[in-house]
Every structure is written in C-alpha cells, then in structure tokens.
Design a protein around this motif. Structure first.
Motif, short mmCIF file in Angstrom:
data_model
loop_
_atom_site.label_atom_id
_atom_site.label_comp_id
_atom_site.label_asym_id
_atom_site.label_seq_id
_atom_site.Cartn_x
_atom_site.Cartn_y
_atom_site.Cartn_z
N SER A 34 0.85 -1.19 0.00
CA SER A 34 0.00 0.00 0.00
C SER A 34 0.89 1.23 0.00
CB SER A 34 -0.94 0.01 1.20
OG SER A 34 -0.25 0.38 2.36
N TRP A 35 0.36 2.32 -0.52
CA TRP A 35 1.08 3.59 -0.69
C TRP A 35 0.10 4.69 -0.31
CZ3 TRP A 35 -0.06 7.84 -3.77
CH2 TRP A 35 0.99 8.69 -4.16
N MET A 36 0.36 5.36 0.79
CA MET A 36 -0.58 6.38 1.25
C MET A 36 0.15 7.71 1.42
SD MET A 36 -3.70 7.12 2.23
CE MET A 36 -4.11 8.83 2.60
N PRO A 37 -0.14 8.68 0.56
CA PRO A 37 0.57 9.95 0.62
C PRO A 37 -0.07 10.90 1.62
CG PRO A 37 -0.99 10.02 -1.18
CD PRO A 37 -1.16 8.68 -0.51
N TYR A 39 -1.47 14.44 1.46
CA TYR A 39 -1.83 15.25 0.31
C TYR A 39 -2.40 16.56 0.80
CZ TYR A 39 -6.70 13.84 1.14
OH TYR A 39 -7.93 13.62 1.69
N SER A 60 -3.41 -4.31 6.28
CA SER A 60 -4.58 -3.84 7.01
C SER A 60 -4.64 -2.32 6.90
CB SER A 60 -4.57 -4.33 8.45
OG SER A 60 -3.36 -3.97 9.10
N SER A 61 -4.17 -1.62 7.92
CA SER A 61 -4.28 -0.16 7.89
C SER A 61 -3.19 0.46 7.02
CB SER A 61 -4.19 0.40 9.30
OG SER A 61 -4.22 1.80 9.24
N PRO A 62 -3.58 1.28 6.02
CA PRO A 62 -2.57 1.97 5.21
C PRO A 62 -1.99 3.19 5.93
CG PRO A 62 -4.77 2.56 4.47
CD PRO A 62 -4.95 1.54 5.56
N VAL A 63 -2.63 3.55 7.05
CA VAL A 63 -2.20 4.73 7.81
C VAL A 63 -1.69 4.24 9.16
CG1 VAL A 63 -2.94 6.92 8.79
CG2 VAL A 63 -4.01 6.06 6.71
N ASN A 65 1.04 5.10 12.79
CA ASN A 65 1.72 6.13 13.56
C ASN A 65 3.06 5.66 14.10
OD1 ASN A 65 0.48 4.38 15.30
ND2 ASN A 65 0.10 5.93 16.87
N LYS B 8 -4.20 4.50 -7.70
CA LYS B 8 -4.91 5.24 -6.66
C LYS B 8 -6.38 4.83 -6.69
CE LYS B 8 -2.68 9.66 -5.92
NZ LYS B 8 -2.98 11.05 -5.70
N PRO B 32 -10.71 15.69 -2.44
CA PRO B 32 -9.67 14.76 -2.91
C PRO B 32 -10.16 13.75 -3.94
CG PRO B 32 -10.57 14.01 -0.81
CD PRO B 32 -11.41 15.17 -1.26
N ILE B 117 -9.54 19.45 3.19
CA ILE B 117 -9.47 18.48 2.10
C ILE B 117 -8.99 17.12 2.58
CG2 ILE B 117 -9.15 20.28 0.38
CD1 ILE B 117 -6.21 19.63 0.31
N GLN B 118 -8.77 16.99 3.88
CA GLN B 118 -8.29 15.70 4.41
C GLN B 118 -9.46 14.73 4.58
OE1 GLN B 118 -5.09 15.67 4.48
NE2 GLN B 118 -4.83 17.85 4.24
N PRO B 119 -9.14 13.41 4.70
CA PRO B 119 -10.21 12.40 4.73
C PRO B 119 -11.12 12.49 5.95
CG PRO B 119 -8.02 11.39 4.89
CD PRO B 119 -7.80 12.83 4.75
N GLY B 173 -11.16 10.28 1.59
CA GLY B 173 -9.87 10.74 1.08
C GLY B 173 -8.76 9.72 1.16
N ILE B 174 -8.82 8.82 2.13
CA ILE B 174 -7.76 7.79 2.22
C ILE B 174 -7.90 6.81 1.06
CG2 ILE B 174 -6.85 5.85 3.57
CD1 ILE B 174 -7.72 7.32 6.10
N GLN B 177 -7.09 8.44 -2.30
CA GLN B 177 -5.71 8.88 -2.57
C GLN B 177 -4.67 7.77 -2.47
OE1 GLN B 177 -4.59 11.87 -3.58
NE2 GLN B 177 -6.69 12.60 -3.73
N MET B 178 -4.99 6.68 -1.75
CA MET B 178 -3.96 5.66 -1.56
C MET B 178 -3.80 4.81 -2.83
SD MET B 178 -5.91 2.87 0.82
CE MET B 178 -4.58 1.73 0.94
N MET B 179 -2.63 4.17 -2.94
CA MET B 179 -2.41 3.23 -4.03
C MET B 179 -2.31 1.82 -3.48
SD MET B 179 0.10 4.48 -6.97
CE MET B 179 0.85 6.05 -6.87
N ARG B 268 -10.17 -0.49 7.80
CA ARG B 268 -8.77 -0.89 7.57
C ARG B 268 -7.95 -0.63 8.84
NH1 ARG B 268 -7.40 -1.40 2.04
NH2 ARG B 268 -5.32 -1.83 2.83
N VAL B 269 -8.16 0.55 9.43
CA VAL B 269 -7.45 0.89 10.67
C VAL B 269 -7.80 -0.14 11.74
CG1 VAL B 269 -7.27 2.62 12.50
CG2 VAL B 269 -7.33 3.35 10.11
N ILE B 344 -6.96 11.38 11.04
CA ILE B 344 -7.13 9.94 10.85
C ILE B 344 -6.76 9.22 12.14
CG2 ILE B 344 -6.43 7.96 9.44
CD1 ILE B 344 -5.44 10.11 7.35
N SER B 346 -5.24 6.46 14.57
CA SER B 346 -4.18 5.47 14.38
C SER B 346 -4.64 4.14 14.96
CB SER B 346 -2.90 5.93 15.08
OG SER B 346 -3.02 5.74 16.47
#
Lengths: 183, 361
Positions: A34-37, A39, A60-63, A65, B8, B32, B117-119, B173-174, B177-179, B268-269, B344, B346
């Motif tokens: 996964s690739w999460m920028p 933005y 699982s989580s692309p984000v 901490n 994306k 986004p 503009i954030q998710p 937005g996640i 924007q994610m790939m 997903r989180v 977002i 964590s």
C-alpha cells in the motif's frame, strides 16, 4: 515479512515517486503493498510524506503512527518522525540541511549523503533513487531486478532511456550509506 | 487473465467506470477526488468505448446531466467530494423520486462547510438518511480498498438498474488517494441502442413506438393520494433491496469477545487494531458493513449475542454508531471512537480505546 516505512521530505525531492517505485517493486515480487501519501496544502512547497507497506499478508491499515523504517530527508520531517520509529527500528537520513541530528539510542541510525552524491553525478534528479538504493542495502526486501522492473512500470515508456542512470543511482546509494550509531 | 496494476483509489474508480460499460461521466473537480476526472481525460474513453466524459460548469449541472442521461436508459455517473455532494442533493432527491438508475461517488473530506481536504467519514447521515428532501433512500456502498473502488462502479450499475434507484458509493480521502494492487477484469461493453431499448424501454425515454404508451419520467406528483401511493411503492422496493442486497465482511469474528464495527478506511485501521489487541490476548473482531443502506442490522444483532461490547470507529463525531445501537437494541454496551475534521485515527489509539472500555474505564 511486513515492512512499514515512512518516507518524508520536501515536496519536489521525489518522495512520493520513490514510494511508488518501492511499492511497484513489491508487486513485482508478489508482495502485498500500500502507498498512502500526505496530500493537500502541506504538499505545496512544504513537507511531503508517504507511508509504504510491503507485506506477505494483505495490508490492514494503510495509515500508521509507528514505523519499522523512517527515511527522513529534511529537518521538519526529522522533528516529526524521529519519534515514530518503532523500538529496534531503523532511521535513514540525508545530512543535507539537518541541524538537529537524530539522538535516539533504541533504534539503528544510518546516514546517506544523497544530495551531495546526486550533485556529483551531475543529475540531481536521481537523488531519490540514491536514497532508495541506500535503503535497499540495509533492508533488501526486494531484489534489484524487481526494483528495475518497478521503475519500468512507474516511468512512461518515453523515459525508459533513463533506466540505466537510475540503476547507477541505486548502486551509488548502496555503496555510500553508513552507520551512525549501533542500537 | 486479469491485469495487475498499482493505482490510486480514484484512478481505479475511473478505470472501473470505463470497464463497467458506462455511457457518460459528468463531473466537476474537487479535492480529494479530482483524479477521477483527470484519469478519464487522460485515458480518453470517448475515443475507444464512446463513453462521454464532460466537465460540467458546476456540481449542480453535473447531477442534472446525470438525470438527463439516466432518463434515456443509459449508464451514467458523477463524482464529487462532500461540499460538492451537498450541492447535488436536490438532483439526487429528484433521481430517487423519478426512480432513475445512476452511480454517484462521494470521496468524503472533513466538514461542515468547505471544511478541509483531508479524509473524513462525516457524510454518513447525509448518505444513508436522505440528504435531499423527501421520503427516499439511496443504495449506499462503502469501499475499503482500491480494489473495491474499481469493482463498485460495475456493482453499482447492476444494483441501480435492477432496482431503478441511485447508488451512492461512499468513499473517503484515504481510499481515494492511496495506491494498492488492483486486478482489472475484462471490460463490459457499453449497451447498444438496441440493448437499451430491449432492457429499459418499459420506463426510459428511448423513443415512443406505436405499440406502447408514452414513458413519462417525473418526480412531480401533485395529487397527495397518488404521491403517497408512489412513496409507499418506493418503500416496498427498499424492503426488497433490504431483503436481498445486504453485504458485509467479518474479520476474526469466530471467537471474538469484543467487536469493532467500522466501514471504509476506518475498517482498515480497525483490522490493524484487531491484530494489536490479539497480540495482547484480547479476542477482538471486526464487522465491516459494505452496504450502509440497507444496513446489516441482523448480522450485528447476531454478533451482539456473542460479544461483550462493541466499539464503533468512524472518522466523525458519531453517526453510524446510532445504527449499531439500533441494531443491538441496547442489549450490550456500544461505544464510539471518532476522530474528525480530517484527522485519521491510528490503529494504536483505537486499540487503546478498546482496552480502556474492556477495563471499564
């Protein structure tokens, strides 16, 4: 294998495309990725960062901490992400423009002077590939041939003549990364 | 052989619309989700499949173009992000009232107002409880991966035409924007004019023939008794949708004692939070609604007999949590954990919150 990476620096350093090439390389090696920028407004001339996960399992989580590896390319990112490396993890940084160097004792810290080496090649654009090469020397999670395939997938065909230059940059990175502290 | 790509979410959605045989996309850029229009303009499906791609003068124009295209029995869609979707609500109400099939993508950002503009996931109420005026419901699908962003345009069109109802794809937005890896399947060809007449001439404005009455498409029914009958008919349709189209996914629920309920990127989180909790010996699980409307009430109610408590995780101040509470009928504790305004959560803070609730804090 599950490698969670943050790459952080200035917009324009090639942070996002380096992450994309790494993710594509993972796919070439049959990994989940996964690739999460980050933005939005912070990208406009400010800091840019991307979280890349390469794993044997579904991501699982692309984000996240906290990270196994942080690749840090400017001071703001150092201030923000030095603390986000997991205990026992790795921090790789370019010393260019860094005034407060990383201090943590519970992680392994490497340095790659990629900006300087890129300037020596005469093509500063390969900066991010030098950094990627340095990272892959420490964490060879994908084979070099798959990275080349990843670059092929990420670059439009009209730029495929630049692949040998990128390959050279990867090798410069591999040869020039050095240990700063021992965990 | 399926084609494998790194894309994306927004690009995957755009590719998905082309391969779902869409006839037209009408949009207006907003972060986004601007990559949807950008991708379509780069790929130029109007030169291959003949799919129309049009940047309208506003979101309101775009949704009304969707109304027009849908009237003709064509597969049409639009996309936007939160403030733009608010502008479209009048059109969505008209589409629902006139029983027109279409697909609408919302890549949610933080609000209210122009917000950030954030998710975010703070458009849940707007999506599942109406949004526009009147008694109506959209079918709402919540993708939680780039693959689902690719798959849902096709599924969306299937459901939209099966029930002649707008289908809203509620992303954020996640996911936009994610790939991630995407497997692209064979393209569904666009319907020919003959196929549109064959499939949709019992309601669409495909050109009146001498052997049938005119098809009139309107949401204006001035006589109260007839309007009531129309709304009751809509609700009978929603009941059929509820009986047949509920979709959800369970993650480590078999032996779960504590349950997360989350959709989209929050799910997903939560998957990661489940892993973190299980490493500490806590038997956590996750239920992820895929359809938010109709809502998987029964699946949650059934699990409420097995688990001790539920934590609902959303990027909002607590919207879907109300539907979870209704589903479990107050039989077990339901707590909400939310971050909002573009922040977002964590996986660690979500896991910590569950731990606190387990300890009774």
């Amino acid at each position: 294998m599950n490698e969670e990476i943050i790459i952080a620096g200035f917009g324009g350093q090639g942070v996002l495309s380096m992450g994309k090439i790494l993710a594509y390389s993972g796919i070439m090696q049959d990994k989940e990725v996964s690739w999460m920028p980050s933005y939005g407004p912070e990208m406009r001339g400010g800091t840019a960062n991307v979280t890349v996960i390469i794993s044997d399992e579904k991501v699982s989580s692309p984000v996240l901490n906290e990270f196994d590896t942080a690749i840090i390319l400017n001071q703001q990112s150092m201030d923000k992400f030095e603390k986000s490396v997991k205990t026992g993890g790795i921090l790789i940084y370019d010393g260019n423009g860094i005034t407060r160097h990383p201090k943590r004792k519970d992680i392994t810290i490497y340095r790659i002077d990629a900006a300087e080496k890129a300037a020596e090649t005469g093509v500063t654009k390969v900066f991010n590939m030098i950094v990627l090469g340095a990272y892959l020397k420490i964490k060879p999670i994908v084979k070099l041939e798959n990275v080349i395939n990843g670059i092929k997938k990420s670059l439009p065909e009209r730029h495929h003549n630049l692949i040998p230059l990128n390959e050279k940059a990867l090798k410069i990175g591999m040869e020039n990364i050095y240990l700063v502290n021992i965990n | 052989m399926k084609e494998l790509k790194l894309m994306k979410g927004n690009e995957a959605f755009a590719e998905g619309t082309i391969r779902a045989g869409a006839d037209a996309y009408f949009g207006y850029p907003i972060t986004p989700q601007s990559e949807v229009l950008e991708y379509l303009m780069t790929v130029r499906p109007y030169e291959t499949t003949g799919m129309v791609v049009l940047q309208a003068e506003s979101e309101i124009a775009a949704i009304n173009m969707v109304y027009g295209g849908a009237c003709c029995g064509k597969r049409v869609l639009t996309s936007s992000s939160s403030p733009g979707i608010s502008l479209k609500q009048e059109g969505i109400s008209y589409l629902a009232g006139a029983e027109l099939p279409c697909v609408i993508l919302n890549v949610v950002r933080g609000g209210p107002g122009l917000g950030t503009i954030q998710p975010s996931q703070s458009d849940y109420f707007q999506s599942v409880k109406g949004g526009g005026h009147g008694d109506y419901k959209c079918i709402v699908l919540a993708p939680s991966s780039v693959q689902e962003m690719y798959d849902f345009p096709k599924l969306g069109f299937e459901l939209a035409f099966k029930y002649r109802n707008p289908v809203l794809i509620l992303s954020d937005g996640i996911i936009g924007q994610m790939m991630e890896k995407v497997y692209l399947d064979e393209s569904t060809p666009r319907w020919t004019e003959e196929e549109i007449i064959k499939n949709n001439s019992d309601w669409a404005t495909t050109g009146k023939t001498s052997d049938r009455e005119r098809n009139i498409i309107t949401s204006l029914i001035l006589e109260a008794a007839i309007q009531e009958k129309h709304v009751i008919k809509l609700y009978e349709k929603y009941k059929v949708i509820e009986d047949n189209e509920i979709r959800y996914e369970k993650f480590q629920c078999d032996d779960a004692e504590y349950l997360f309920v989350a959709y989209g990127s929050s799910a997903r989180v939560c998957q990661k939070s489940v892993q973190l909790l299980r490493e500490k010996g806590i038997k956590a699980g996750l239920l992820r609604p895929i359809t938010l409307s109709p809502y998987p009430k029964k699946a949650i109610k059934d699990l409420s007999k097995q688990v001790k408590s539920i934590v609902v995780v959303e990027m909002s101040m607590g919207q879907m949590v109300e539907d979870v509470m209704l589903s479990v009928e107050c039989k077990i504790p339901v707590n909400h954990f939310g971050r909002t305004g573009g922040v977002i959560p964590s996986p660690n803070e979500v896991a910590d919150f569950m731990m606190k609730k387990i300890k009774g804090e």
